[in-house]
Design a protein around this motif. Structure first.
Motif: not given
Ligand code: SAH
Ligand code: F3S
Length: 460
Positions: A420-428, A433-449
């Motif tokens: 889940v993509e989360v907007q961080v709204t608080g920190a202890g 803590s935060g609220r979801p702002c999207g569901r990620l489904s694809s694998a993260p990509t990286h420039a150099n594998n």
């Protein structure tokens, strides 16, 4: 015919991730024999306690549990009580002397024999014991492991430890280092991904010392990273003496390897580090951290620290406080020194009073909490990728960022295992803590594998 009551088990686990993983193996083997897991010892026909010997308090927990079980055994003489793992290996028959109601005793290398030993105990061969250190540590088939989490799976990469830290009982309980063949690890990871796991955590006492033929730890990470469908790779525990440029490059370049390193320092005082036989100085540890941060921007660090080691002066302790401040860890586990029989430090007087150990533990923890609160606040306002791994009471869930920070968010059980993509709204100090702002489904990509062919020698 076996009735249903005879087919239940309950496992209590103390200690580290390796112990949790061993218990998952035992649970899997028992399930394969037709046993069902139950949530409390009173409903079980077999109670198995997997033990930790690293500090006295942890070892004593075994006897507290066994004390409670004595009552159950009186009510149900058929109850089979098993004790396994580090305390069993270390204390052997002494466990039976102190707790004669134990029926099965199994060492750290014999977990695969638990079902057989229970069968023997049930036909009256009591106690049923196997503490043989020569046994193969990896005889539990991958498919038989009953993973506790449906999200993150532990995978054994190596067993034992070749170090000689003065305070540590692990080399005694788990024996010398044994590296698991890389093909076995790969087969297990592939089967875990096929079963729906998104994250694996490679385990070993000094996992970054892994070596199987030509395959060093960086190469193992590269291979695991190539398993299609896997989203996150973690590993623990790393020893500072085995950090190599190749590992730094792996952390930077391999897209699925999470930017988080647990790197126990134990003390910030050279005098204490020498006594501990850790094999590095304060400066070398700091240089290792700096070099890793230079190569891997944003890398998160956590550590283990022992306070009140024999002879630790106020000045030594201040050096530790100073090092912790200088590094700015994202998490620290602080332990008061506990003298363990069989270790070399056991021979010197445990001369820091318990009250003073407690004071140092509290002081270090308080400082660290301030650091963590500060570091966590820096995340407020940003967006993070959270893999939801826990359903909490009251309808909320929590998960971890790639940097292993805990994030609490509103959501239902349906989010378990989701990215889940989360907007961080608080920190202890201990979580965001935060609220979801999207569901990620694809694998993260990286420039150099790819891994560069730089040195596999220790970094400094
Ligand atoms: N390399 C191992 C270390 C196992 S023990 C790993 O995989 O984590 C875990 C931690 O317990 C150590 O890093 C150390 O900080 C702490 N510890 C070990 N022996 C101890 C002792 N005798 N007293 C207090 N803490 C201890
Ligand atoms: Fe223990 Fe040191 Fe090994 S802490 S597990 S002897 S690296």
């Amino acid at each position: 015919m076996i009735n249903k009551r005879e087919n239940t088990f309950f496992i209590e686990t103390f200690g580290c991730q390796m112990n949790v993983n061993d218990s998952e193996k035992v649970a899997g083997l028992l399930q394969a024999e037709g046993y069902a897991s139950v949530g409390e010892p009173a409903r079980a026909d077999v109670v198995f306690i997997n033990t930790c010997a690293v500090r006295e308090g942890a070892a004593e927990k075994l006897y507290h549990s066994l004390g409670r079980l004595r009552q159950l055994k009186t009510q149900n003489p058929q109850l089979v009580i098993g004790v396994g793992g580090c305390v069993a290996q270390l204390q052997g028959q002494r466990v039976l002397k102190r707790a004669p109601h134990v029926d099965v005793l199994v060492g750290t290398h014999n977990f695969s024999r638990v079902p057989e030993l229970i069968r023997q105990a049930r036909v009256g061969q009591i106690p049923s014991v196997d503490l043989d250190r020569g046994a193969d540590a990896f005889t539990v088939p991958s498919g038989a492991i009953a993973h506790t989490s449906t999200v993150r799976a532990y995978v054994t990469a190596m067993e034992g430890c070749n170090h000689v830290c003065s305070f540590c009982v692990v080399p005694k309980t788990r024996g010398p280092e044994v590296n698991r063949p890389s093909e076995q690890i790969m087969a297990e990871v592939r089967s875990l991904v096929a079963r729906g796991f998104s994250e694996v955590m490679l385990l070993g006492q000094t996992v970054n010392a892994y070596q199987d033929g030509d395959v060093d730890f960086a190469e193992l990470l590269a291979r695991v990273d190539g398993v299609g469908g896997l989203r996150r790779i973690r590993f623990t525990t790393s020893h500072p003496g085995h950090i190599t440029p190749r590992l730094a490059d792996a952390l930077r370049d391999l897209p699925r390897v999470c930017p988080y390193l647990h790197l126990p320092v134990q003390s910030g005082s050279d005098r204490v580090l020498t006594h501990m036989r850790r094999g590095y100085t304060r400066q070398r540890y700091l240089d290792t951290v700096r070099l890793l941060r230079d190569r891997v921007p944003g890398l998160a660090f956590s550590s283990d620290i022992i306070v009140g080691y024999p002879g630790e002066s106020e000045r030594d302790f201040e050096q530790t406080l100073d090092l912790v401040e200088a590094v700015g860890f994202d998490g620290v586990f602080v332990f008061g020194y506990s003298a363990r029989p069989g270790t070399s430090a056991f021979r010197v007087p445990d001369d820091v009073p318990e009250a003073e150990k407690r004071r140092r533990v509290t002081l270090l923890n308080d400082r660290q909490q301030e650091t963590q609160a500060r570091r966590n606040r820096e995340w407020v306002g940003s967006r993070v990728e959270v893999l939801v791994d826990t359903i909490r009471e009251g309808g909320s869930v929590s998960g971890r960022t790639p940097h292993f920070r805990i994030v609490h968010l509103e959501g239902s059980a349906a989010l378990l295992g989701q990215f889940v993509e989360v907007q961080v709204t608080g920190a202890g100090a201990n979580s965001l803590s935060g609220r979801p702002c999207g569901r990620l489904s694809s694998a993260p990509t990286h420039a150099n594998n790819s891994l560069t062919a730089s040195s596999g020698n220790p970094i400094l």
